[in-house]
Design a protein around this motif. Structure first.
Motif, PDB file in Angstrom:
ATOM      1  N   LEU A  17      49.414  46.504  38.683  1.00 47.09           N
ATOM      2  CA  LEU A  17      50.469  45.735  39.355  1.00 47.09           C
ATOM      3  C   LEU A  17      49.918  44.432  39.936  1.00 47.09           C
ATOM      4  O   LEU A  17      50.555  43.379  39.844  1.00 47.09           O
ATOM      5  CB  LEU A  17      51.121  46.578  40.449  1.00 47.09           C
ATOM      6  CG  LEU A  17      51.951  47.760  39.958  1.00 47.09           C
ATOM      7  CD1 LEU A  17      52.387  48.640  41.130  1.00 47.09           C
ATOM      8  CD2 LEU A  17      53.153  47.293  39.157  1.00 47.09           C
ATOM      9  N   ALA A  18      48.732  44.507  40.519  1.00 42.07           N
ATOM     10  CA  ALA A  18      48.114  43.291  41.070  1.00 42.07           C
ATOM     11  C   ALA A  18      47.831  42.290  39.964  1.00 42.07           C
ATOM     12  O   ALA A  18      48.080  41.092  40.111  1.00 42.07           O
ATOM     13  CB  ALA A  18      46.819  43.645  41.804  1.00 42.07           C
ATOM     14  N   GLY A  19      47.326  42.761  38.835  1.00 41.58           N
ATOM     15  CA  GLY A  19      47.030  41.870  37.721  1.00 41.58           C
ATOM     16  C   GLY A  19      48.277  41.235  37.136  1.00 41.58           C
ATOM     17  O   GLY A  19      48.282  40.039  36.794  1.00 41.58           O
ATOM     18  N   LEU A  20      49.342  42.022  37.029  1.00 38.83           N
ATOM     19  CA  LEU A  20      50.603  41.460  36.537  1.00 38.83           C
ATOM     20  C   LEU A  20      51.138  40.421  37.509  1.00 38.83           C
ATOM     21  O   LEU A  20      51.637  39.367  37.094  1.00 38.83           O
ATOM     22  CB  LEU A  20      51.630  42.576  36.311  1.00 38.83           C
ATOM     23  CG  LEU A  20      51.309  43.548  35.173  1.00 38.83           C
ATOM     24  CD1 LEU A  20      52.283  44.716  35.189  1.00 38.83           C
ATOM     25  CD2 LEU A  20      51.316  42.853  33.829  1.00 38.83           C
ATOM     26  N   THR A  21      51.000  40.697  38.797  1.00 42.39           N
ATOM     27  CA  THR A  21      51.431  39.738  39.818  1.00 42.39           C
ATOM     28  C   THR A  21      50.611  38.451  39.725  1.00 42.39           C
ATOM     29  O   THR A  21      51.165  37.347  39.731  1.00 42.39           O
ATOM     30  CB  THR A  21      51.293  40.355  41.229  1.00 42.39           C
ATOM     31  OG1 THR A  21      52.069  41.550  41.291  1.00 42.39           O
ATOM     32  CG2 THR A  21      51.738  39.387  42.307  1.00 42.39           C
ATOM     33  N   GLY A  22      49.293  38.593  39.642  1.00 42.42           N
ATOM     34  CA  GLY A  22      48.427  37.421  39.517  1.00 42.42           C
ATOM     35  C   GLY A  22      48.705  36.648  38.240  1.00 42.42           C
ATOM     36  O   GLY A  22      48.763  35.418  38.237  1.00 42.42           O
ATOM     37  N   GLY A  23      48.906  37.377  37.122  1.00 45.36           N
ATOM     38  CA  GLY A  23      49.210  36.723  35.846  1.00 45.36           C
ATOM     39  C   GLY A  23      50.526  35.970  35.892  1.00 45.36           C
ATOM     40  O   GLY A  23      50.635  34.854  35.374  1.00 45.36           O
ATOM     41  N   ALA A  24      51.530  36.580  36.518  1.00 49.06           N
ATOM     42  CA  ALA A  24      52.831  35.913  36.631  1.00 49.06           C
ATOM     43  C   ALA A  24      52.716  34.662  37.504  1.00 49.06           C
ATOM     44  O   ALA A  24      53.277  33.610  37.176  1.00 49.06           O
ATOM     45  CB  ALA A  24      53.864  36.873  37.217  1.00 49.06           C
ATOM     46  N   GLY A  63      33.262  49.546  46.306  1.00 48.59           N
ATOM     47  CA  GLY A  63      32.899  48.864  47.531  1.00 48.59           C
ATOM     48  C   GLY A  63      32.761  47.356  47.425  1.00 48.59           C
ATOM     49  O   GLY A  63      32.313  46.718  48.370  1.00 48.59           O
ATOM     50  N   LEU A  64      33.134  46.765  46.294  1.00 48.67           N
ATOM     51  CA  LEU A  64      33.052  45.306  46.151  1.00 48.67           C
ATOM     52  C   LEU A  64      34.368  44.672  46.585  1.00 48.67           C
ATOM     53  O   LEU A  64      35.436  45.095  46.153  1.00 48.67           O
ATOM     54  CB  LEU A  64      32.779  44.923  44.700  1.00 48.67           C
ATOM     55  CG  LEU A  64      31.353  45.085  44.217  1.00 48.67           C
ATOM     56  CD1 LEU A  64      31.273  44.805  42.726  1.00 48.67           C
ATOM     57  CD2 LEU A  64      30.417  44.166  44.974  1.00 48.67           C
ATOM     58  N   HIS A  65      34.269  43.644  47.407  1.00 48.28           N
ATOM     59  CA  HIS A  65      35.450  42.935  47.895  1.00 48.28           C
ATOM     60  C   HIS A  65      35.127  41.452  47.979  1.00 48.28           C
ATOM     61  O   HIS A  65      33.974  41.054  48.007  1.00 48.28           O
ATOM     62  CB  HIS A  65      35.873  43.449  49.272  1.00 48.28           C
ATOM     63  CG  HIS A  65      36.123  44.919  49.300  1.00 48.28           C
ATOM     64  ND1 HIS A  65      37.264  45.487  48.807  1.00 48.28           N
ATOM     65  CD2 HIS A  65      35.351  45.933  49.734  1.00 48.28           C
ATOM     66  CE1 HIS A  65      37.193  46.788  48.946  1.00 48.28           C
ATOM     67  NE2 HIS A  65      36.038  47.090  49.503  1.00 48.28           N
ATOM     68  N   GLY A  66      36.172  40.628  48.030  1.00 50.34           N
ATOM     69  CA  GLY A  66      35.992  39.198  48.226  1.00 50.34           C
ATOM     70  C   GLY A  66      35.293  38.506  47.071  1.00 50.34           C
ATOM     71  O   GLY A  66      35.451  38.874  45.907  1.00 50.34           O
ATOM     72  N   ILE A  67      34.489  37.514  47.414  1.00 47.32           N
ATOM     73  CA  ILE A  67      33.820  36.699  46.397  1.00 47.32           C
ATOM     74  C   ILE A  67      32.879  37.527  45.514  1.00 47.32           C
ATOM     75  O   ILE A  67      32.868  37.338  44.298  1.00 47.32           O
ATOM     76  CB  ILE A  67      33.108  35.501  47.059  1.00 47.32           C
ATOM     77  CG1 ILE A  67      34.170  34.553  47.601  1.00 47.32           C
ATOM     78  CG2 ILE A  67      32.209  34.785  46.063  1.00 47.32           C
ATOM     79  CD1 ILE A  67      33.640  33.395  48.396  1.00 47.32           C
ATOM     80  N   PRO A  68      32.100  38.474  46.062  1.00 49.42           N
ATOM     81  CA  PRO A  68      31.268  39.290  45.163  1.00 49.42           C
ATOM     82  C   PRO A  68      32.101  40.053  44.123  1.00 49.42           C
ATOM     83  O   PRO A  68      31.697  40.181  42.971  1.00 49.42           O
ATOM     84  CB  PRO A  68      30.540  40.253  46.103  1.00 49.42           C
ATOM     85  CG  PRO A  68      30.504  39.530  47.408  1.00 49.42           C
ATOM     86  CD  PRO A  68      31.808  38.762  47.470  1.00 49.42           C
ATOM     87  N   TYR A 119      45.559  41.927  44.494  1.00 50.03           N
ATOM     88  CA  TYR A 119      45.122  43.305  44.750  1.00 50.03           C
ATOM     89  C   TYR A 119      44.797  43.500  46.229  1.00 50.03           C
ATOM     90  O   TYR A 119      45.323  44.398  46.873  1.00 50.03           O
ATOM     91  CB  TYR A 119      43.906  43.680  43.898  1.00 50.03           C
ATOM     92  CG  TYR A 119      43.458  45.093  44.188  1.00 50.03           C
ATOM     93  CD1 TYR A 119      44.152  46.168  43.656  1.00 50.03           C
ATOM     94  CD2 TYR A 119      42.407  45.351  45.056  1.00 50.03           C
ATOM     95  CE1 TYR A 119      43.798  47.463  43.963  1.00 50.03           C
ATOM     96  CE2 TYR A 119      42.048  46.642  45.373  1.00 50.03           C
ATOM     97  CZ  TYR A 119      42.742  47.696  44.825  1.00 50.03           C
ATOM     98  OH  TYR A 119      42.406  48.979  45.146  1.00 50.03           O
ATOM     99  N   HIS A 120      43.943  42.646  46.765  1.00 48.81           N
ATOM    100  CA  HIS A 120      43.471  42.854  48.134  1.00 48.81           C
ATOM    101  C   HIS A 120      44.524  42.560  49.195  1.00 48.81           C
ATOM    102  O   HIS A 120      44.520  43.194  50.246  1.00 48.81           O
ATOM    103  CB  HIS A 120      42.199  42.053  48.382  1.00 48.81           C
ATOM    104  CG  HIS A 120      41.043  42.609  47.622  1.00 48.81           C
ATOM    105  ND1 HIS A 120      40.417  43.778  47.948  1.00 48.81           N
ATOM    106  CD2 HIS A 120      40.422  42.171  46.504  1.00 48.81           C
ATOM    107  CE1 HIS A 120      39.460  44.037  47.084  1.00 48.81           C
ATOM    108  NE2 HIS A 120      39.436  43.070  46.194  1.00 48.81           N
ATOM    109  N   LEU A 121      45.436  41.642  48.919  1.00 49.28           N
ATOM    110  CA  LEU A 121      46.458  41.318  49.919  1.00 49.28           C
ATOM    111  C   LEU A 121      47.711  42.175  49.802  1.00 49.28           C
ATOM    112  O   LEU A 121      48.377  42.442  50.800  1.00 49.28           O
ATOM    113  CB  LEU A 121      46.843  39.838  49.812  1.00 49.28           C
ATOM    114  CG  LEU A 121      45.732  38.844  50.159  1.00 49.28           C
ATOM    115  CD1 LEU A 121      46.209  37.416  49.921  1.00 49.28           C
ATOM    116  CD2 LEU A 121      45.261  39.026  51.591  1.00 49.28           C
ATOM    117  N   LEU A 122      48.052  42.596  48.585  1.00 54.93           N
ATOM    118  CA  LEU A 122      49.322  43.288  48.382  1.00 54.93           C
ATOM    119  C   LEU A 122      49.192  44.753  47.978  1.00 54.93           C
ATOM    120  O   LEU A 122      50.069  45.550  48.310  1.00 54.93           O
ATOM    121  CB  LEU A 122      50.146  42.557  47.307  1.00 54.93           C
ATOM    122  CG  LEU A 122      50.444  41.085  47.564  1.00 54.93           C
ATOM    123  CD1 LEU A 122      51.137  40.465  46.358  1.00 54.93           C
ATOM    124  CD2 LEU A 122      51.294  40.932  48.817  1.00 54.93           C
TER     125      LEU A 122
END
Length: 163
Positions: A17-24, A63-68, A119-122
Motif C-alpha cells: 500500500l505504501a509503494g502504491l501510494t508513493g508510486g501514485a 530495524g532500518l529506518h530513515g536514510i539508511p 510507509y513510515h508516515l502512513l
C-alpha cells in the motif's frame, strides 16, 4: 522503545500500500509538474512503487529506518530492477548516455523515497498502549534482579548499634 511488530503478511500488505501510494504520488507529480522521468507508464510506476514499498516494509522489520533504509532499499531494488529489465530486453543501459542514467537514477530514487515516506508516515505500525505496558513490565523484571537502591553501611536512621 519497541514497537508492535506485525505479522509478515501484515508488513507485506502495508508495504504494498505504501509503494502504491508513493508510486501514485510520483506519477501525479511527474505529470503535473513536468518532472523528468524514464517514461514508465502508470502500471509500471505503480508496480515499481509496490516493489519499493515491500522493500521498505522488510527493511523496517530488520530495524532500518530513515536514510539508511532508503539507501539499502534503493541499492537492492534498483540493482535488481536494472538487471531484470535488462535481461528481459526492456532496458539497454549499455546504450544510455549520462543524461539517461541521471534521469533513471533520480526518477527511481524519488520513487524509493516517496514509497519510504509513505510507509513510515502512513503505514508503519504504531505503538499501542499494551506494547508500552509490556515494555515497562520487561524493564521492571530486568531491573528486579539488579539492586537499584543505595547501599547502607553502618547505622541508619531506623537502626541503632544497641544503644
Amino acid at each position: 522503545m519497541a514497537t508492535h511488530r506485525p505479522s509478515l503478511l501484515s508488513s507485506l500488505v502495508r508495504g504494498t500500500l505504501a509503494g502504491l501510494t508513493g508510486g501514485a504520488f510520483v506519477g501525479f507529480a511527474g505529470e503535473n509538474f513536468d518532472l523528468p522521468h524514464t517514461g514508465d507508464d502508470w502500471a509500471d510506476r505503480l508496480t515499481l512503487g509496490a516493489q519499493w514499498g515491500l522493500a521498505h516494509a522488510l527493511a523496517a522489520r530488520r530495524g532500518l529506518h530513515g536514510i539508511p533504509a532508503i539507501g539499502a532499499v534503493f541499492a537492492a531494488v534498483y540493482g535488481g530492477d536494472l538487471a531484470l529489465s535488462t535481461a528481459l530486453g526492456r532496458f539497454h543501459p549499455e546504450q544510455w548516455d549520462q543524461e539517461d542514467w541521471t534521469a533513471d537514477v533520480l526518477d527511481k530514487l524519488v520513487l524509493a523515497t516517496a514509497a519510504g515516506l509513505a510507509y513510515h508516515l502512513l503505514f508503519a505500525p504504531r505503538r499501542r498502549p499494551e506494547d508500552e505496558e509490556r515494555e515497562q513490565e520487561r524493564e521492571r523484571r530486568r531491573r528486579g534482579h539488579q539492586f537499584s537502591g543505595p547501599v547502607a553501611i553502618g547505622p541508619t536512621p531506623t537502626t541503632s548499634w544497641g544503644h
